[in-house]
Enzyme design. Structure first.
Site, PDB file in Angstrom:
ATOM      1  CG  LEU A  10      29.101 -10.313 -64.926  1.00 13.84           C
ATOM      2  CD1 LEU A  10      28.701 -11.393 -65.130  1.00 13.84           C
ATOM      3  CD2 LEU A  10      27.955  -8.854 -65.569  1.00 13.84           C
ATOM      4  CB  CYS A  11      24.346  -7.351 -59.493  1.00  8.18           C
ATOM      5  SG  CYS A  11      23.722  -7.538 -58.074  1.00  8.18           S
TER       6      CYS A  11
END
Length: 279
Positions: free
Chosen positions: A86-87
């Site tokens: 996840l960014c």
């Protein structure tokens, strides 16, 4: 391999989060690798995720806390792509923005906050509220079976799978989920399996099994229309009435008609005899 500083820091944080976990969050490091942490977020009330059990991993770099972890959520949620990095500002996508003062509890609190919002980023997905509620209802089944991939509990061959695969270190590939979850969360896995049994869920699908209807069989006495000992005489009387109702009036009164015809014949013969004598 973790540096001594990272090991010391993560050991301290584990003691802290175990003693005072943040709301809706539990976490611990893997027994074999202190850089690999497993967390469970419980969906907060009044959200589409309410009651859901969301399992994921934090993979810390050897020089933590001077660099952030890779963050994944393995459980399908309708918010994130399962087992995908996840960014986030607190993840390894943004090492320059990471604050070394942030701890595991800070990272997971931020993840929970982002999850309950609607902001999009790399690794997030769009879904309706109803779809997310459906995912939430199936999280416990998914975690303990890998989405139906894990055999029945305690069956031979149920072993943990390697955590390194095409999704990167810490990723969970198809079929690994249930065994890995059971390895890291044995008590919660046991609770999930009991819950599935109480709900009568099929481990292969997560759907309720069809109710087993008990077929009723008539006793031989009833099936054969025989009067049982001690049965009420009303049953026999009702049967006679039913038989009578099935017959015509002539059939029921044929002997009366025969006797009446004979009496009329005798009466007519006498009248004719008296008439002949008078003549």
């Amino acid at each position: 391999m973790a540096t001594p500083a990272a090991t010391k820091r993560l050991t301290r944080e584990y003691a802290s989060i175990s003693k005072s976990p943040p709301p809706y969050i539990i976490a611990h490091p893997s027994e074999t690798n202190i850089l690999e942490w497993h967390y469970i977020l419980t969906g907060p009330p009044e959200t589409p995720y309410e009651g859901g059990q969301y399992w994921g991993t934090l993979m810390f770099p050897p020089d933590y806390p001077f660099a952030p972890p890779a963050i994944r959520m393995h459980t399908p949620s309708g918010r994130f792509q399962p087992s995908t990095r996840l960014c986030l500002s607190i993840s390894d996508f943004h090492p320059k923005s990471f604050n070394p003062a942030w701890e595991v509890s800070t990272i997971l609190t931020g993840l929970l906050s982002f999850m309950t919002g609607e902001e999009m980023t790399t690794g997030s997905v769009r879904a309706s509220e109803q779809e997310r509620k459906l995912f939430a209802r199936r999280t416990r089944w998914w975690n303990s079976t890998g989405g139906g991939s894990k055999p029945i509990p305690n069956a031979p061959g149920v072993t943990a799978q390697p955590s390194s695969n095409s999704r990167g270190i810490g990723g969970i590939k198809a079929g690994d989920g249930g065994a890995k979850f059971r390895l890291e969360w044995p008590d919660i896995d046991e609770e999930n399996l009991k819950w599935m049994k109480e709900k009568n869920l099929d481990p292969a699908t997560g759907l309720p099994r069809p109710a087993q209807s008990s077929q009723l069989h008539c006793s031989p006495e009833v099936a054969g229309l025989r009067r049982r000992p001690g049965a009420s005489a009303t049953v026999v009387q009702d049967a006679q009435i039913a038989r009578d109702a099935g017959q015509g009036w002539v059939s029921r009164n044929k002997w009366k008609l025969v006797l009446g015809t004979m009496m009329l014949y005798i009466l007519a013969a006498r009248v004719l005899s008296d008439t002949s004598a008078a003549a």
